[in-house]
Motif scaffolding. Sequence first.
Motif, mmCIF file in Angstrom:
data_model
loop_
_atom_site.group_PDB
_atom_site.id
_atom_site.type_symbol
_atom_site.label_atom_id
_atom_site.label_comp_id
_atom_site.label_asym_id
_atom_site.label_seq_id
_atom_site.Cartn_x
_atom_site.Cartn_y
_atom_site.Cartn_z
ATOM 1 N N VAL A 362 -8.536 -0.403 -9.327
ATOM 2 C CA VAL A 362 -7.412 -0.330 -9.729
ATOM 3 C C VAL A 362 -6.804 -1.856 -10.061
ATOM 4 C CG1 VAL A 362 -6.557 1.771 -8.565
ATOM 5 C CG2 VAL A 362 -6.381 -0.334 -7.616
ATOM 6 N N GLN A 363 -5.492 -1.817 -10.738
ATOM 7 C CA GLN A 363 -4.864 -3.361 -10.793
ATOM 8 C C GLN A 363 -3.447 -3.007 -10.640
ATOM 9 O OE1 GLN A 363 -6.973 -5.075 -14.748
ATOM 10 N NE2 GLN A 363 -6.592 -3.076 -15.439
ATOM 11 N N GLY A 364 -2.814 -4.094 -10.621
ATOM 12 C CA GLY A 364 -1.638 -4.477 -10.407
ATOM 13 C C GLY A 364 -1.011 -4.283 -9.285
ATOM 14 N N GLU A 365 0.083 -3.248 -9.048
ATOM 15 C CA GLU A 365 0.727 -3.300 -7.537
ATOM 16 C C GLU A 365 -0.274 -2.363 -6.668
ATOM 17 O OE1 GLU A 365 4.654 -1.460 -5.629
ATOM 18 O OE2 GLU A 365 4.494 -1.494 -7.729
ATOM 19 N N ALA A 366 -1.144 -1.489 -7.091
ATOM 20 C CA ALA A 366 -1.972 -0.728 -6.266
ATOM 21 C C ALA A 366 -2.963 -1.758 -5.744
ATOM 22 C CB ALA A 366 -2.686 0.412 -7.046
ATOM 23 N N ALA A 367 -3.599 -2.691 -6.531
ATOM 24 C CA ALA A 367 -4.558 -3.626 -6.183
ATOM 25 C C ALA A 367 -3.889 -4.520 -5.025
ATOM 26 C CB ALA A 367 -5.157 -4.325 -7.266
ATOM 27 N N ARG A 368 -2.703 -4.810 -5.266
ATOM 28 C CA ARG A 368 -1.846 -5.994 -4.363
ATOM 29 C C ARG A 368 -1.991 -5.204 -2.940
ATOM 30 N NH1 ARG A 368 1.290 -6.604 -8.641
ATOM 31 N NH2 ARG A 368 3.009 -5.773 -7.470
#
Length: 437
Positions: A362-368
Amino acid sequence: MRILVLSQYWTPENGVPQRRWSWLSKILVQAGHEVLVIAPPPHYQRRLGLKQWFSRKNILGANDLETGNSGEKILRSGFFPAGPSLTHRILNQASVATSMLFMQVTKRKQLKNFNPDLVIGTVPALPTAVVTQFVARILHTPYIIDLRDAWPELLKEKGDWNSGTGKRSVREIVLTKGPFQLLTALTERAMNHALHHADGIMTTSQDLTEHMERDDARRGAAGARRIRTVRNVFPPKTEFIASDKGQKSSKELNVLYAGTVGRAQKIDNAVKAVKIAQDRGYDINLRIVGDGATWHATKATIESLGINATIEHRVPADELQNIYEWADTALVHLTDWEPLNRTVPSKTYELMSLGVHTTAVVQGEAARLNEELGAGVVVPPENPEALAEAWAALIDDRSKLTVSPSGREWVATQRDEVVPEAFLDIVYAVNNQHEEP
């Protein structure tokens, strides 16, 4: 308060939208509110022939109210049977939306007796946003849109929707050359109108909330609608806590994907990663459990590559515990469409709750969230080489499979405190604003 909810998915079906709204309905009922739902009968998870479907109730909607598990009342709408193709999906969603509108006339007595103070429509399905706006106008009530993904921006990715489904039918090829383009353009315009005029918007990620707030500021409409993040932290279907796989001695890695095998997931990326790792001498066992538009194409890819992977259909909730315990790591997997950067799959929270190590593609908020809460490893989408390397690193050093308890604790706080407060806050705020002279 009396709240009317419009949804194309409801219990007893067992899916993310159904489980989300069973939980949210319970929060409303426990807070002393009455909830009436208009939704079709369960039909998405079973094949329904035209002969089985054809009846007055399935076409025009039911007359009798049902009582749901959360204390809500349910009035079943009409529907047309669903199917895996885009054309079947469009017909199904359009039929339910049309039935919901007709029910404002045919079920006028029931709705008048209920006399709602607020209407909430949950998206997807996409037509629900427009129907919610119409129904709210008819009933002279404010409305909230529960926007569970980055719609309508995901419509801009329509050219890539069928890339993972294998060979398309002649019908789909013909329809996407013109009619589908027109339909998506009209849908985007109508949906934007419904969203811009909503009294409130509920999102499932903070990034999407902030994105919509910036959009309001650019349009000079800052503060015109209330926007709140109501995450998908509903209780998981099983209550077990996974054992620490970092303490297990093994040269193999069991990888689980349990979820939708759909267009936005493009799980064949993981299948290719297994092949790369296998060619490098690493033993990875991939197990895919679920259903969706790319299921058959994914199965064909597995068979053609000759890897250690299996794919099976959805299993009952009581079997999930054994499946999760088998897994050394579980996949949360999305493709690289830009709007998905503002999406946090509900599986992220479920795996954190259960203490299952996560491979988050994933990228974005899910990754963070995965990185900050020590839930597992993060890999960029559509990069099977990087995914294969991440799995190889877990085999070389299994201590990396130990997860932090921070994720489980954070999800519990969100579920028990933060999200219920945010949900009730927007409901009260919109209702109070409408009642002010």
